[in-house]
Scaffold this active site. Structure first.
Site, short mmCIF file in Angstrom:
data_model
loop_
_atom_site.label_atom_id
_atom_site.label_comp_id
_atom_site.label_asym_id
_atom_site.label_seq_id
_atom_site.Cartn_x
_atom_site.Cartn_y
_atom_site.Cartn_z
N TYR A 178 65.63 -0.80 18.81
CA TYR A 178 65.47 -1.51 20.09
C TYR A 178 65.86 -2.98 19.96
CZ TYR A 178 62.96 -3.97 23.78
OH TYR A 178 62.63 -4.82 24.80
N ILE B 254 73.22 1.95 36.08
CA ILE B 254 74.09 0.85 35.63
C ILE B 254 75.44 1.36 35.11
CG2 ILE B 254 72.34 -0.92 35.20
CD1 ILE B 254 72.41 -0.13 32.23
N ASP C 290 57.59 -1.37 13.03
CA ASP C 290 56.65 -2.42 13.48
C ASP C 290 56.59 -3.59 12.50
OD1 ASP C 290 55.68 -1.59 15.91
OD2 ASP C 290 53.96 -0.52 15.07
N1 UDP Z 1 49.65 0.16 18.58
C1 UDP Z 1 48.65 0.95 18.01
N2 UDP Z 1 48.32 2.12 18.63
C2 UDP Z 1 48.94 2.54 19.76
C3 UDP Z 1 49.94 1.73 20.34
C4 UDP Z 1 50.28 0.54 19.71
O1 UDP Z 1 48.08 0.61 16.97
O2 UDP Z 1 48.60 3.63 20.26
C5 UDP Z 1 50.01 -1.10 17.92
C6 UDP Z 1 51.48 -1.15 17.52
O3 UDP Z 1 51.66 -0.59 16.24
C7 UDP Z 1 51.77 -2.65 17.58
C8 UDP Z 1 50.82 -3.15 18.67
O4 UDP Z 1 49.85 -2.14 18.86
O5 UDP Z 1 51.41 -3.25 16.36
C9 UDP Z 1 51.53 -3.39 19.99
O6 UDP Z 1 52.31 -2.24 20.25
P1 UDP Z 1 53.01 -1.99 21.64
O7 UDP Z 1 53.66 -0.65 21.58
O8 UDP Z 1 52.03 -2.22 22.76
O9 UDP Z 1 54.09 -3.15 21.76
P2 UDP Z 1 55.30 -3.56 20.78
O10 UDP Z 1 54.74 -4.63 19.89
O11 UDP Z 1 55.77 -2.35 20.05
O12 UDP Z 1 56.33 -4.09 21.71
#
Ligand code: UDP
Length: 331
Positions: free
Chosen positions: A140, A51, A284
C-alpha cells in the site's frame, strides 16, 4: 472552485465533501461504490463512475467545468495489500495515472492527493518529518509513494500542481453522527474495538506485543477525519492561489499504542472489549507518529480533535446511532 472528489462516497471523502458543501464550494462526487456508500453522499451531485473510465471522467470534468480534483479513490488496507498486490498496483497506480492523463488532457492541473504515513516504513526518528527517508514496508505504502514520485515528475514537465497529504491514522466521525466509518470487512483498530465493545464481533485480536514500543504493541498517531477535511480545504485554496506543489504530513503528533487505544475506547464506552493476543500483521511498522509542523506553518492548519477520548467519542456516536453502518450492500 468546482471540485471533483473521486472516492467522495468513502469514509474520508464523504467528510471532505461535507466540509466543501458547508463552505459553499461546488462539489461533484465521482465514485464507483466498490467500497463507498451511496448513502454517504447527502447533497452533492453524484456520478457513479470508475477512475479507469476515461470517457466518463472526461465528460464529467467538461460538464461541470471542474477546476480541481481531490483524489481518494484507492485501496488503503495494509494487510490486504500484502496478499493482493496486483489489485493495489492496478487501482492505486494505473488508476491514478489514468486520472492524471484525463485531467491534463482537459486542462485540470490542481490536485489534492491522499497519501499515507505508510510511505515512511520504519522511520529513523520520531516524530516523522516530510524529509525523512521513504522506505515503505508494505505494498500500500509503495503504491502511494510511486504516485507521489510520478506527480513530482508531472509537476516539472506538465505544470501539474499537487499537494500530497500523508495521513497518519484517520478516525472518528462527523459530530452530526450521520456519516462515519463503514468498511466491509472492517480492519481498522478503532471501529473494531468499538464493535467488540458492542458485542458485534467475537473479539479483538491485538496484532503483536513484541514490538520495540513502551508496551510492545504498535504505536500510531490518530487524527480526526474532520481535521483531515480542513487540511484538504486549505490545500485546495492554496493551489487555487498559486501555491507550489508540496507534500505534508497530517497527524496530531501524539502516539498511542494498540493497548492504549483499547483502554481509551473502553473508558469512552463504559464497556469491555473481549480481546486476545495474536501474531504480528505483515507490513506493520512499530511506530508512526507525525510532525505536522510544516502544514501548520505553510497553510495554517490547526487540528481541533486532539484529545483521544473526544476523538473516539465521535466514532462511538456513529457506531451507536448506525449499528449497521450505512446499511446498504454497496460496500
Ligand atoms: N490492529 C490490531 N488489531 C486489529 C486491527 C489493527 O492490533 O484488529 C493494530 C495494527 O496492527 C496497527 C494498529 O492497530 O498496529 C492500527 O491499525 P489500522 O489497521 O487501524 O491502521 P494502519 O496503521 O494499518 O493504517
Amino acid at each position: 472552485m468546482r471540485v471533483l472528489v473521486t472516492g467522495g462516497a468513502g469514509y474520508i471523502g464523504s467528510h471532505i465533501v461535507r466540509l466543501l458543501e458547508k463552505t459553499g464550494e461546488n462539489v461533484i462526487v465521482y465514485d464507483n461504490l466498490v467500497t463507498g456508500h451511496q448513502a454517504a453522499v447527502k447533497n452533492s451531485t453524484f456520478v457513479n463512475g470508475d477512475i479507469f473510465d476515461s470517457e466518463l471522467l472526461a465528460a464529467t470534468i467538461k460538464k461541470y467545468d471542474i477546476t480541481s480534483v481531490i483524489h481518494f479513490a484507492a485501496y488503503s488496507l495494509v494487510g490486504v495489500s500484502m496478499v493482493k498486490p496486483q489489485e493495489y498496483y492496478h487501482n492505486n497506480v494505473v488508476g491514478t495515472l489514468n486520472l492524471l492523463d484525463v485531467m491534463l488532457a482537459n486542462g485540470v492541473k490542481q490536485l489534492v492527493f491522499s497519501s499515507t504515513a505508510a510511505v515512511y516504513g520504519e522511520p529513523e526518528n520520531s516524530p516523522i518529518t516530510e524529509d525523512m527517508p521513504q522506505n515503505p514496508t508494505n505494498v500500500y505504502g509503495r503504491t502511494k509513494l510511486i504516485m507521489e514520485n510520478a506527480m513530482a515528475d508531472y509537476s516539472r514537465s506538465y505544470g501539474l500542481k499537487y499537494i500530497a497529504l500523508r495521513y497518519f491514522n484517520a478516525c472518528g466521525a462527523d459530530d452530526a453522527g450521520d456519516i462515519g466509518e463503514d468498511h466491509s470487512p472492517e480492519t481498522h483498530l478503532i471501529p473494531l474495538v468499538l464493535k467488540a465493545c458492542m458485542g458485534k464481533t467475537p473479539g479483538l485480536k491485538i496484532f503483536g506485543d513484541d514490538y520495540p514500543t513502551h508496551d510492545g504493541t504498535c504505536v500510531r498517531d490518530y487524527i480526526h477525519v474532520n481535521d483531515l477535511a480542513q487540511a484538504h480545504l486549505l490545500a485546495l485554496k492554496a493551489l487555487a492561489s498559486g501555491h507550489e506543489s508540496a507534500v505534508y504530513n497530517l497527524g496530531n503528533g501524539n502516539g498511542f499504542s494498540v493497548k492504549e487505544i483499547i483502554e481509551a475506547a473502553e473508558a469512552v464506552t463504559g464497556l469491555t472489549a473481549p480481546k486476545e493476543m495474536a501474531l504480528r500483521r505483515a507490513g506493520d511498522p512499530a511506530a508512526l507518529v507525525a510532525s505536522s509542523v510544516k502544514i501548520r506553518q505553510d497553510l495554517g492548519w490547526q487540528p481541533e480533535y486532539t484529545d483521544i477520548n473526544k476523538l473516539i467519542a465521535t466514532a462511538w456516536r456513529w457506531h451507536q446511532d448506525n449499528p449497521n453502518g450505512f446499511g446498504d450492500k454497496s460496500c
